[in-house]
Design a protein around this motif. Sequence first.
Motif, PDB file in Angstrom:
ATOM      1  N   VAL A 674       0.823  -1.216   0.000  1.00 11.28           N
ATOM      2  CA  VAL A 674       0.000   0.000   0.000  1.00 11.28           C
ATOM      3  C   VAL A 674       0.853   1.259   0.000  1.00 11.28           C
ATOM      4  CG1 VAL A 674      -1.676   1.326   1.344  1.00 11.28           C
ATOM      5  CG2 VAL A 674      -1.932  -1.156   1.119  1.00 11.28           C
ATOM      6  N   GLU A 675       1.977   1.255   0.743  1.00 20.15           N
ATOM      7  CA  GLU A 675       2.686   2.510   1.022  1.00 20.15           C
ATOM      8  C   GLU A 675       3.996   2.689   0.274  1.00 20.15           C
ATOM      9  OE1 GLU A 675       3.222   2.921   5.192  1.00 20.15           O
ATOM     10  OE2 GLU A 675       1.130   2.481   5.681  1.00 20.15           O
ATOM     11  N   SER A 676       4.534   1.657  -0.363  1.00 21.98           N
ATOM     12  CA  SER A 676       5.896   1.774  -0.892  1.00 21.98           C
ATOM     13  C   SER A 676       6.000   2.645  -2.126  1.00 21.98           C
ATOM     14  CB  SER A 676       6.447   0.383  -1.218  1.00 21.98           C
ATOM     15  OG  SER A 676       5.730  -0.193  -2.295  1.00 21.98           O
ATOM     16  N   GLY A 677       4.906   2.817  -2.864  1.00 23.37           N
ATOM     17  CA  GLY A 677       4.942   3.678  -4.037  1.00 23.37           C
ATOM     18  C   GLY A 677       5.480   3.005  -5.278  1.00 23.37           C
ATOM     19  N   GLY A 678       5.876   1.745  -5.218  1.00 23.97           N
ATOM     20  CA  GLY A 678       6.274   1.010  -6.415  1.00 23.97           C
ATOM     21  C   GLY A 678       7.711   1.218  -6.846  1.00 23.97           C
ATOM     22  N   GLY A 679       8.490   2.010  -6.085  1.00 24.34           N
ATOM     23  CA  GLY A 679       9.875   2.260  -6.489  1.00 24.34           C
ATOM     24  C   GLY A 679      10.806   1.109  -6.186  1.00 24.34           C
ATOM     25  N   THR A 680      10.424   0.225  -5.264  1.00 20.12           N
ATOM     26  CA  THR A 680      11.271  -0.891  -4.848  1.00 20.12           C
ATOM     27  C   THR A 680      10.439  -2.166  -4.876  1.00 20.12           C
ATOM     28  OG1 THR A 680      12.477   0.614  -3.393  1.00 20.12           O
ATOM     29  CG2 THR A 680      12.764  -1.747  -3.001  1.00 20.12           C
ATOM     30  N   SER A 681      11.041  -3.248  -5.346  1.00 19.72           N
ATOM     31  CA  SER A 681      10.319  -4.528  -5.347  1.00 19.72           C
ATOM     32  C   SER A 681      10.352  -5.133  -3.942  1.00 19.72           C
ATOM     33  CB  SER A 681      10.961  -5.484  -6.346  1.00 19.72           C
ATOM     34  OG  SER A 681      12.223  -5.910  -5.865  1.00 19.72           O
ATOM     35  N   TRP A 682       9.439  -6.068  -3.682  1.00 15.92           N
ATOM     36  CA  TRP A 682       9.387  -6.698  -2.358  1.00 15.92           C
ATOM     37  C   TRP A 682      10.663  -7.490  -2.085  1.00 15.92           C
ATOM     38  CZ3 TRP A 682       7.919  -6.433   2.255  1.00 15.92           C
ATOM     39  CH2 TRP A 682       7.806  -7.537   3.088  1.00 15.92           C
ATOM     40  N   ASN A 683      11.164  -8.166  -3.105  1.00 16.94           N
ATOM     41  CA  ASN A 683      12.414  -8.917  -2.910  1.00 16.94           C
ATOM     42  C   ASN A 683      13.571  -7.976  -2.569  1.00 16.94           C
ATOM     43  OD1 ASN A 683      11.314 -11.448  -3.295  1.00 16.94           O
ATOM     44  ND2 ASN A 683      11.670 -11.414  -5.528  1.00 16.94           N
ATOM     45  N   ASP A 684      13.601  -6.813  -3.232  1.00 16.01           N
ATOM     46  CA  ASP A 684      14.633  -5.817  -2.902  1.00 16.01           C
ATOM     47  C   ASP A 684      14.492  -5.357  -1.462  1.00 16.01           C
ATOM     48  OD1 ASP A 684      15.689  -5.997  -5.383  1.00 16.01           O
ATOM     49  OD2 ASP A 684      14.760  -4.186  -6.173  1.00 16.01           O
ATOM     50  N   ALA A 685      13.254  -5.123  -1.040  1.00  9.40           N
ATOM     51  CA  ALA A 685      13.018  -4.662   0.333  1.00  9.40           C
ATOM     52  C   ALA A 685      13.512  -5.685   1.345  1.00  9.40           C
ATOM     53  CB  ALA A 685      11.532  -4.376   0.535  1.00  9.40           C
ATOM     54  N   LEU A 686      13.345  -6.970   1.042  1.00  2.00           N
ATOM     55  CA  LEU A 686      13.791  -8.022   1.966  1.00  2.00           C
ATOM     56  C   LEU A 686      15.312  -8.094   2.028  1.00  2.00           C
ATOM     57  CD1 LEU A 686      11.286 -10.909   1.136  1.00  2.00           C
ATOM     58  CD2 LEU A 686      11.350  -9.506   3.198  1.00  2.00           C
TER      59      LEU A 686
END
Length: 777
Positions: A674-686
């Motif tokens: 909801v909040e990330s804005g699409g600039g980073t993928s979930w795998n990148d965030a992990l």
Amino acid sequence: MSEDQFINVTPHPRILGVLGDIEFSHWQCLAELTDNCFDEFQAAGEAVIRPAVSISLPAATSRRATAEITVQDNGRGMSLDAVTNAISAGWTSNGRHGSLGLFGMGFNISTARLGRRTTVRTSREGDPHWIEVTLDLVEIANSSKYQAPYRLVPKDHPGEHGTTVTISELKQEQHATLCRPQTQNVIREKLGDIYSYLLSEKGFLLTLNGKKIKPRLPCIWDEKRTVARQGVEIHAVQWIEKELSPKKACMACGYWSPLDAEACEECGQARLELRERKIWGWIGIQRYLHRTDYGLDFLRNGRKILQRDKRVFYWEDEDGLAEPELEYPIDSKTQMGRIVGEIHCDHVAPNYMKTAFEVETAEWRQVLREVRGSSPLRPKIAEKRRLPENRSPLALLYAGFRRQDPGLNYLIPGDGRNALHEKAAQWAVRMRSGDPEYQTDEAWYRAAYQHDHPAAADPQPESEEILPGFGANLLEPQNGEAADTPERDETDRAEVLPENLAAEETVDQRLQRYRAHATPVVDLEGTYFLEDLGRVDLIAWAVGGQRLATNDGRDAPVIVSMLRAPRLEVFIDTAHPLFREFGADIRDLALVEVAEFMRVRVNNVSLPLTEIVTQLKAQTSSPRLTPAAVAEESERLLEQVRAAMVTPVSANPAVPWLLLTKEERADTERRFAVESGGGTSWNDALTTGEFIRYIPATAVIRIIQDSPDTFLDGHVFKRGYMALSDPGARALVVERLISPLSDLALLDQHRPRLDTEELTRIRISCRLIARDLADNS
């Protein structure tokens, strides 16, 4: 088909009237006519003394039948041939580079959009007469001929010169709009904005209905202001000056050809001119944050083409395969920014309306590279994509000022508890209105300083022994050095002000002495207006080491003084027992005295004092003690904590991730979506630890408790940990941190019904956490 047969494609004269259907706003029409004047001034150089343009719009009481619009300049004037070309649609004496006028259509579009009859009156110095040409669009259309009558009018003096354009028979809608005072104010602001450089730096004078148009000047921190990041000092203003290789400009189509070209590589014409090219200007930090009022201005020949443009804050890979990613502002939910700038790029072609540049050209892309570089502004994202570190001027400002924490560390005004965004923006209005007290950044700097050193009641003196076993002289200066801070106890306060001194001082001298020992209470300052009691412009001082006295010599914790209306000064003795021993709020008591002053001033003591205080309090920046306000404050602080945890977590992100329960992981992933804005993928965030920004508040506490050495000792919190060897002492340090954090988590994950005392406790917890946060930039 025979080659000597042609079709006459001369447009019908009614085309001149149809040009008026092109969508130009009011200010654009006037700007097109002003462009011609400013082009003349820039071409004339010093030949025109005090170059001036005067615009006259109809008054609110005017009748459309007789109303006129005039644009008059004091330039060198035109010959008959020159004025003939000037009013001919599609003809321009200007090339596509080096002037504001570009296509030879602006005059015809603007005049036809405003009215049906235009008169041009012009003359050069030394000519015996004025040339007066009339364009009557209705008559021209009916006659089917491109002809405009002119006449020669004798001059009063041969030294007269200049050009006046008068538009009459105004269109009904244009007259109804342009005669409104509010519309005229909007036009003033708009022209003052787009011509700010020419008005402030070139000395051009522009008036509208006799009133000087003020340039809209940038409200930025002085370039001497700096912050430090990783040992690098970053100034609040970055200058840009990039000399480009000269090229040949086509005066017909605007295309840039290489130096050895004999004809334009685009249109084949030989109208080529060798020209220097340069990108220059500055980018800096505005003194206030705003949702829309930030971004960079891009200018061509001194006129702004793009105003507060924000495309430099997006990163787009050179292949253009992915959607552009917003990189600023992304660190808060408010989405407010403060990076501004003024970039001159005279060699880049604008569109015909002068509202945008041709962004698909190599020239425009080069401008963007000089300002923001090619790599992402975010270092970790650049590293992950194997792109070089961005060292552009924008990347430097981004590193220094991307966050919005109040205080000197980010140059954000605050009151010791919260940022003063609204007040900072109000001061900008005063700066632009010419208020001399707001022309420098001192007011903003004092407020940022005050946040780090908030005005408060002096602390209660300790017992004679500072620590058990240590004497009272533990902190006394050695070797005769003077103390840095004023003494606090009653005896010393009495010594500072001998009894006979008050009698010898004038009121001015006494107040000046208070000011000399005071710091401003910035968050109380400002204009207060009550309908029944009038207005005061309040200046507040927290006075240290001085006993305050009224004009008749009575001691008082707070006094007010108005030496010049509506400026009212309130002085607060922060060491007075009322504050130091009984815990009264210095700001509330200051407002009580202000309320009493305003009530007595209008001789209306029937108004309840407490109601006046309530109304004054509502006009301050004091945060409400409501569940919603406290929840917002705690949520904001938790965001700061989570953001600060990203760097230490990035070293080994798997450890905190494994501490999350199954439900917490699902919550984290949903919040990321909801909040990330699409600039980073979930795998990148992990893999980078960015996921920590989205974990539940209870998980924040558990992760800190599990690895306090990762987050204390200046990593996220200032509190020392590893230097302690005793396990019990370490546990106490963690407990003192976790206790207020738990209050924040309670409000973040639940919305319990809280009474005033509980809300007060949570607000105190917020302040304790804010005070304990380390600079993790």
